[in-house]
Design a protein around this motif. Sequence first.
Motif, PDB file in Angstrom:
ATOM      1  N   UNK A 123       0.831  -1.193   0.000  1.00 19.67           N
ATOM      2  CA  UNK A 123       0.000   0.000   0.000  1.00 19.67           C
ATOM      3  C   UNK A 123       0.877   1.258   0.000  1.00 19.67           C
ATOM      4  N   UNK A 124       0.520   2.213  -0.854  1.00 20.80           N
ATOM      5  CA  UNK A 124       1.240   3.482  -0.917  1.00 20.80           C
ATOM      6  C   UNK A 124       2.557   3.443  -1.666  1.00 20.80           C
ATOM      7  N   UNK A 125       2.931   2.314  -2.257  1.00 18.74           N
ATOM      8  CA  UNK A 125       4.256   2.190  -2.853  1.00 18.74           C
ATOM      9  C   UNK A 125       4.443   3.161  -4.025  1.00 18.74           C
ATOM     10  N   UNK A 126       3.395   3.396  -4.797  1.00 26.80           N
ATOM     11  CA  UNK A 126       3.523   4.311  -5.937  1.00 26.80           C
ATOM     12  C   UNK A 126       3.850   5.721  -5.484  1.00 26.80           C
ATOM     13  N   UNK A 127       3.323   6.105  -4.334  1.00 25.43           N
ATOM     14  CA  UNK A 127       3.537   7.461  -3.846  1.00 25.43           C
ATOM     15  C   UNK A 127       4.939   7.627  -3.267  1.00 25.43           C
ATOM     16  N   UNK A 128       5.370   6.695  -2.402  1.00 24.27           N
ATOM     17  CA  UNK A 128       6.680   6.929  -1.794  1.00 24.27           C
ATOM     18  C   UNK A 128       7.825   6.645  -2.763  1.00 24.27           C
ATOM     19  N   UNK A 129       7.595   5.828  -3.776  1.00 27.76           N
ATOM     20  CA  UNK A 129       8.630   5.651  -4.800  1.00 27.76           C
ATOM     21  C   UNK A 129       8.781   6.920  -5.636  1.00 27.76           C
ATOM     22  N   UNK A 130       7.679   7.549  -6.008  1.00 24.42           N
ATOM     23  CA  UNK A 130       7.773   8.796  -6.771  1.00 24.42           C
ATOM     24  C   UNK A 130       8.448   9.893  -5.950  1.00 24.42           C
ATOM     25  N   UNK A 131       8.188   9.942  -4.653  1.00 31.25           N
ATOM     26  CA  UNK A 131       8.853  10.931  -3.809  1.00 31.25           C
ATOM     27  C   UNK A 131      10.348  10.652  -3.733  1.00 31.25           C
ATOM     28  N   UNK A 132      10.715   9.384  -3.692  1.00 28.50           N
ATOM     29  CA  UNK A 132      12.135   9.025  -3.660  1.00 28.50           C
ATOM     30  C   UNK A 132      12.828   9.407  -4.961  1.00 28.50           C
ATOM     31  N   UNK A 133      12.175   9.131  -6.087  1.00 31.07           N
ATOM     32  CA  UNK A 133      12.760   9.473  -7.388  1.00 31.07           C
ATOM     33  C   UNK A 133      12.944  10.979  -7.513  1.00 31.07           C
ATOM     34  N   UNK A 134      11.954  11.751  -7.081  1.00 32.97           N
ATOM     35  CA  UNK A 134      12.078  13.209  -7.178  1.00 32.97           C
ATOM     36  C   UNK A 134      13.236  13.719  -6.336  1.00 32.97           C
ATOM     37  N   UNK A 135      13.478  13.100  -5.190  1.00 39.19           N
ATOM     38  CA  UNK A 135      14.602  13.509  -4.342  1.00 39.19           C
ATOM     39  C   UNK A 135      15.933  13.246  -5.043  1.00 39.19           C
ATOM     40  N   UNK A 136      16.054  12.098  -5.673  1.00 38.43           N
ATOM     41  CA  UNK A 136      17.301  11.766  -6.369  1.00 38.43           C
ATOM     42  C   UNK A 136      17.549  12.710  -7.542  1.00 38.43           C
ATOM     43  N   UNK A 137      16.513  12.966  -8.315  1.00 42.03           N
ATOM     44  CA  UNK A 137      16.666  13.855  -9.468  1.00 42.03           C
ATOM     45  C   UNK A 137      16.956  15.284  -9.012  1.00 42.03           C
ATOM     46  N   UNK A 138      16.265  15.741  -7.971  1.00 41.25           N
ATOM     47  CA  UNK A 138      16.525  17.089  -7.454  1.00 41.25           C
ATOM     48  C   UNK A 138      17.948  17.206  -6.913  1.00 41.25           C
ATOM     49  N   UNK A 139      18.431  16.141  -6.286  1.00 41.74           N
ATOM     50  CA  UNK A 139      19.807  16.146  -5.800  1.00 41.74           C
ATOM     51  C   UNK A 139      20.783  16.236  -6.960  1.00 41.74           C
ATOM     52  N   UNK A 140      20.523  15.493  -8.014  1.00 45.41           N
ATOM     53  CA  UNK A 140      21.376  15.552  -9.213  1.00 45.41           C
ATOM     54  C   UNK A 140      21.371  16.955  -9.820  1.00 45.41           C
ATOM     55  N   UNK A 141      20.205  17.603  -9.812  1.00 42.16           N
ATOM     56  CA  UNK A 141      20.087  18.940 -10.397  1.00 42.16           C
ATOM     57  C   UNK A 141      20.628  20.033  -9.484  1.00 42.16           C
ATOM     58  N   UNK A 142      20.913  19.686  -8.240  1.00 40.66           N
ATOM     59  CA  UNK A 142      21.364  20.686  -7.289  1.00 40.66           C
ATOM     60  C   UNK A 142      20.230  21.444  -6.627  1.00 40.66           C
ATOM     61  N   UNK A 143      18.992  20.935  -6.747  1.00 40.82           N
ATOM     62  CA  UNK A 143      17.833  21.602  -6.165  1.00 40.82           C
ATOM     63  C   UNK A 143      17.558  21.167  -4.730  1.00 40.82           C
ATOM     64  N   UNK A 144      18.068  20.020  -4.328  1.00 48.04           N
ATOM     65  CA  UNK A 144      17.835  19.533  -2.967  1.00 48.04           C
ATOM     66  C   UNK A 144      18.868  20.143  -2.022  1.00 48.04           C
ATOM     67  N   UNK A 145      18.509  20.379  -0.781  1.00 46.43           N
ATOM     68  CA  UNK A 145      19.475  20.947   0.169  1.00 46.43           C
ATOM     69  C   UNK A 145      20.622  19.984   0.438  1.00 46.43           C
ATOM     70  N   UNK A 146      21.767  20.538   0.841  1.00 46.55           N
ATOM     71  CA  UNK A 146      22.953  19.716   1.101  1.00 46.55           C
ATOM     72  C   UNK A 146      22.936  19.072   2.488  1.00 46.55           C
ATOM     73  N   UNK A 147      22.348  19.761   3.453  1.00 43.13           N
ATOM     74  CA  UNK A 147      22.397  19.282   4.842  1.00 43.13           C
ATOM     75  C   UNK A 147      21.147  18.472   5.181  1.00 43.13           C
ATOM     76  N   UNK A 148      21.019  17.301   4.574  1.00 38.62           N
ATOM     77  CA  UNK A 148      19.851  16.443   4.781  1.00 38.62           C
ATOM     78  C   UNK A 148      20.161  15.435   5.884  1.00 38.62           C
ATOM     79  N   UNK A 149      19.422  15.514   6.960  1.00 36.15           N
ATOM     80  CA  UNK A 149      19.594  14.542   8.038  1.00 36.15           C
ATOM     81  C   UNK A 149      18.803  13.276   7.716  1.00 36.15           C
ATOM     82  N   UNK A 150      19.395  12.122   8.035  1.00 34.46           N
ATOM     83  CA  UNK A 150      18.728  10.854   7.752  1.00 34.46           C
ATOM     84  C   UNK A 150      17.371  10.779   8.440  1.00 34.46           C
TER      85      UNK A 150
END
Length: 473
Positions: A123-150
Amino acid sequence: MVFSSETFLFLFLPAFLALYYLTPWRWKSLTLLAGSYVFYAWWRVDFLLLLVGTTVFTYLVGRRIRHAGTDRARRLWTGIGVAGCLGVLGVFKYAVFFLDSLTALFGTTPDQIGVHWQILLPIGVSFYVFQSVSYLVDTHRGDAPDDVRLIDFMAFIALFPQLIAGPILRYKDLAGQFRHRTHSVELFSDGMSRFFIGLAKKVLLADAVAPVADLAFSGGNPSLTLAWLGAAAYMLQLYFDFSGYSDMAIGLGRMLGFRFIENFDAPYISRSITEFWRRWHISLSVWLRDYLYIPLGGNRVGNARTYVNLMTVMVLGGLWHGAAWTYVLWGVWHGGWLALERATGLARSRTPLALGRTLLVVLVGWVTFRAASVPDALDVYAGMLGLNGVRMDAAAAFDLTGEGLAFVAIAALVAALEPRLRRLSGGAFAPRADGTLTVASAVVPSALVTTLAALTVLKLAEQSFSPFLYFQF
């Protein structure tokens, strides 16, 4: 756990909120994470491991992308991360579908060749996978913050208000709120009101019109009258069910100090399919635009490629909803209309005729979206064309209650008047210019929401369990 269940309303939510507000600021992300994991594990503990594994994998790959020394290394790690996340969807959501489709091409079945297996969709896998992909792509583009705590990232992916059915969030939009957010009585009260409005949409409208839709889609050979009535009922059921969930998620977020993006904006007043997709499931539309349509070239690569891009995005958007040919056809239907509107200029039309045309296109598309299979969809379409007769048979007429018809009419009226209702409430209940509250702005909304909440809880007590429709996606 479902928002509209007694367990959530009277056990989990009060206990979690009490614990959350008693927790010091530095530990709030941990409390959010623990509560969200309990919320998710209430359904199945084993799939919690998949959620945790996907989250940690995404976070670690994001670190490698951030610290990669060359563009080639960043692209490599981004590809690994995106492939890994989409691989989760591929295995759990599409493996059986593609296996069934492949064997059908050779005139056999997976059972006959001994390679068939059943995979339960987390349940919910489509949503949290898309959020994960957007984080990776934003990180590649330099749009995600650098100081991300786990701990913050894990809490973001698992954030229970939107974990199961959205809105689809992006970490870059919430990163600042994990570092600092405001908690106040006003924000909590606003969130609680929004939550109960969403709950009322689900319980008092969506669940009330559901039997009419079920009658048309589950009986077989629906007449012209029943087919059109059932399609309209499902059109309303899906909207109030999903927008109700989004309202509840946004309301819960505000109760916790978060501000999520809006996910619906009165989509059934749209005068084109282009406008419809700016108003319906906004977070998915934005995701598909930013991470698929624009990277494909968007509308910058000539008309022919633009039409292909629109079709590709909508077909993949259909597949995102489910692994079935009905969703593919639904995507083709919408992609084709988006291309047609762009080619002919229909998207710019603002006439009442454009409104009627758009509603008809959306309604016809929802038939395929709702049907269990392509033959079932064709059966309903045959009914809509009058090929199964005009009048309902005696059994269907007996099952169709006056209460169901009344709620279809009420739901249609609410959907049509939704923008006006928002404006009226905003004008009547807003504070004065000096910031003070009048009786109308302070007492009336509270009384209305309290009454709505009471009616909803009473209705919940007498009806059977009814999950949200988008849980299946």
